[in-house]
Design an enzyme around this catalytic site. Structure first.
Site, PDB file in Angstrom:
ATOM      1  N   CYS A  97       1.555  -0.240  -9.562  1.00 40.63           N
ATOM      2  CA  CYS A  97       1.564   0.630  -8.753  1.00 40.63           C
ATOM      3  C   CYS A  97       2.672   1.598  -8.414  1.00 40.63           C
ATOM      4  CB  CYS A  97       2.254  -0.812  -7.615  1.00 40.63           C
ATOM      5  SG  CYS A  97       1.291   0.424  -6.278  1.00 40.63           S
ATOM      6  N   ASP A 259      -6.061   2.291  -0.284  1.00 30.80           N
ATOM      7  CA  ASP A 259      -4.842   3.511  -0.572  1.00 30.80           C
ATOM      8  C   ASP A 259      -4.515   4.422   0.258  1.00 30.80           C
ATOM      9  OD1 ASP A 259      -2.432   4.077  -1.632  1.00 30.80           O
ATOM     10  OD2 ASP A 259      -3.048   2.934  -3.822  1.00 30.80           O
ATOM     11  N   GLY A 264      -0.932   5.880  -7.713  1.00 30.06           N
ATOM     12  CA  GLY A 264      -0.659   6.395  -8.333  1.00 30.06           C
ATOM     13  C   GLY A 264      -0.955   6.042  -9.833  1.00 30.06           C
ATOM     14  N   SER A 265      -0.911   4.800  -9.774  1.00 31.61           N
ATOM     15  CA  SER A 265      -2.004   4.429 -11.643  1.00 31.61           C
ATOM     16  C   SER A 265      -3.035   5.222 -11.046  1.00 31.61           C
ATOM     17  CB  SER A 265      -1.964   3.035 -11.024  1.00 31.61           C
ATOM     18  OG  SER A 265      -2.324   1.836 -10.102  1.00 31.61           O
TER      19      SER A 265
END
Length: 344
Positions: A97, A259, A264-265
Site C-alpha cells: 500500500c 481509494d 501508490g501501488s
C-alpha cells in the site's frame, strides 16, 4: 480539561489516524495481541486466521467505515528493516500500500521508530508483505514533510487480455504489478469519466472487471504464491502517453473499496505498464491524479531490474501525508455490535 475514557471493562486499542491524498490510514499504536510468525508474510497469515475480529473492530462501523484502511506495525525478520507492517481493509489484508508507506514514513520518524533522523531526508526501511520498501522522509528542524519511496520490482504481467463481462461484454485489460496486481482499463470503455462520473458507476464497472479477471485469468508471482492475486481494478483517463499534464485514475480494490488517493501501488504498477509499452523513459516523472479528490502523486521509473523472468523496474512514488488525530477505542463486553458491521 483532558478527555478521559469512561469506566469500562473491555479491551482498549489506541490508534493514530492519518490521510494521504484523502485516503485514510489508521495506524494501530497499542493494544494488539502478539502477532506470531517468523516472517512478515507468515504474520499476515496469522492475523488473517487468528486475529481477524480486530480488523473488523477497527475498520468497520461504528469505529470505522466501509472504506477505512489500516496498518499494524510488526517486527520484521530483515536486519535492514526499521519496521514491518501488515495492511488491512474492508475485505482482508493487502500485500502493498503506497499511500500507507508515505504515511508510515512520517509516522516512523515522528514516533521515533528510527534512531537518528537525518536532514534533508531520513531513510525508513519498511518491510511490507511484498518485500522491503525504502521510504525517504523530508526532515528539517525536527519536522517531517513529504515522502518518496522506492518500490519492490514492478512489472507488466500481461497486456491486451480480453475478459468477458456479463453486463459490458468483452473488455480488453492490462494487468500490472506494483507490490499488488491491478487490472487497468480506460474508463471511456464504459462511457465513464474518472473525474466526473458518479462514483457508484465507476465502482460497478471496476468491480465487474475485477470479478471477470479473477475468474478468467490465472495470476502468478515469481517469488510467492501469497502475492498471486488480483487486488483491484484501476480505471484511467486513457492518457498513458508521456505528458507534463496530470493523468487521472480511480482505483477500486478489495471488496469494492474506493481509494481516495491516486493509489501508490497503483501508480507503481501503472508506471511499470507505461514503461513496458515504451510510453515513458527512465527518470521521466509523471503526475498522477485521483479522480475522487484531485490529490496528486508523482511517479517515475528509476532503474531496470528483474522479477523472476519478468522484466521489471523500480519505481519512485512521491506524496504527502497528514495527521488527523488519535483515538482510544474500547470494546464493552455487553456491546452486541462491538465486532463491527458494514453498510454498502
Amino acid at each position: 480539561m483532558e478527555m478521559q475514557l469512561p469506566p469500562h471493562e473491555g479491551d482498549e486499542l489506541s490508534v493514530v489516524d492519518m490521510h494521504t491524498g484523502g485516503e485514510p490510514l489508521r495506524i494501530i499504536h497499542s493494544g494488539y495481541p502478539e502477532v506470531k510468525g517468523d516472517s512478515v508474510l507468515s504474520k499476515r497469515r496469522y492475523v488473517r486466521e487468528h486475529l481477524d475480529h480486530l480488523r473488523r473492530v477497527l475498520m468497520f462501523e461504528p469505529r470505522g467505515h466501509y472504506d477505512m484502511y489500516g496498518a499494524l506495525v510488526v517486527d520484521s525478520e530483515l536486519p535492514e528493516a526499521d519496521l514491518g507492517v501488515l495492511f488491512m481493509h474492508n475485505e482482508g489484508y493487502s500485500t502493498m500500500c503506497g499511500h500507507a508507506v508515505i504515511a508510515l514514513g512520517r509516522f516512523a520518524v515522528d514516533y521515533k521508530l528510527v534512531k537518528e533522523p537525518q536532514s534533508p531526508e531520513t531513510q525508513v526501511n519498511i518491510h511490507c508483505p511484498c518485500g522491503l520498501v525504502k521510504a525517504f522522509v523530508e526532515y528539517s528542524e525536527g519536522k517531517t514533510g513529504g515522502v518518496r519511496f522506492l518500490s519492490v520490482p514492478a512489472f507488466t504481467f500481461a497486456t491486451d487480455v480480453t475478459v468477458s463481462l456479463e453486463r459490458f461484454g468483452d473488455v480488453t485489460v492490462d494487468i500490472s504489478y506494483g507490490g499488488a496486481f491491478y487490472a487497468f482499463v480506460d474508463a471511456k470503455r464504459f462511457g465513464l469519466d474518472v473525474t466526473t462520473s458518479r462514483t457508484r458507476d465507476l465502482v460497478d464497472a471496476a468491480t465487474a472487471v475485477t470479478n471477470a479477471v479473477k475468474s478468467q485469468v490465472k495470476l502468478y508471482h515469481p517469488t510467492s504464491d501469497d502475492l498471486a492475486f488480483l487486488y483491484g481494478t484501476i480505471l484511467t483517463d486513457g492518457k498513458d502517453d508521456y505528458s507534463s499534464d496530470p493523468t487521472a485514475n480511480m482505483c477500486v480494490f478489495a471488496e469494492a473499496q474506493v481509494d481516495r488517493s491516486p493509489t501508490g501501488s497503483g501508480v507503481t504498477a501503472r508506471v511499470a505498464l507505461q514503461y513496458h509499452r515504451g510510453l515513458i523513459r527512465l527518470n521521466q516523472t509523471r503526475t498522477f491524479q485521483s479522480g475522487a479528490t484531485g490529490s496528486q502523486f508523482t511517479g517515475r521509473a528509476v532503474e531496470e531490474t528483474k522479477c523472476g523472468d519478468f522484466k521489471a523496474v523500480v519505481v519512485e512514488v512521491s506524496g504527502r501525508a497528514f495527521y488527523t488525530g488519535v483515538s482510544r477505542f474500547v470494546q464493552e463486553p455487553e456491546d452486541k455490535l462491538t465486532h463491527g458491521f458494514l453498510l454498502k
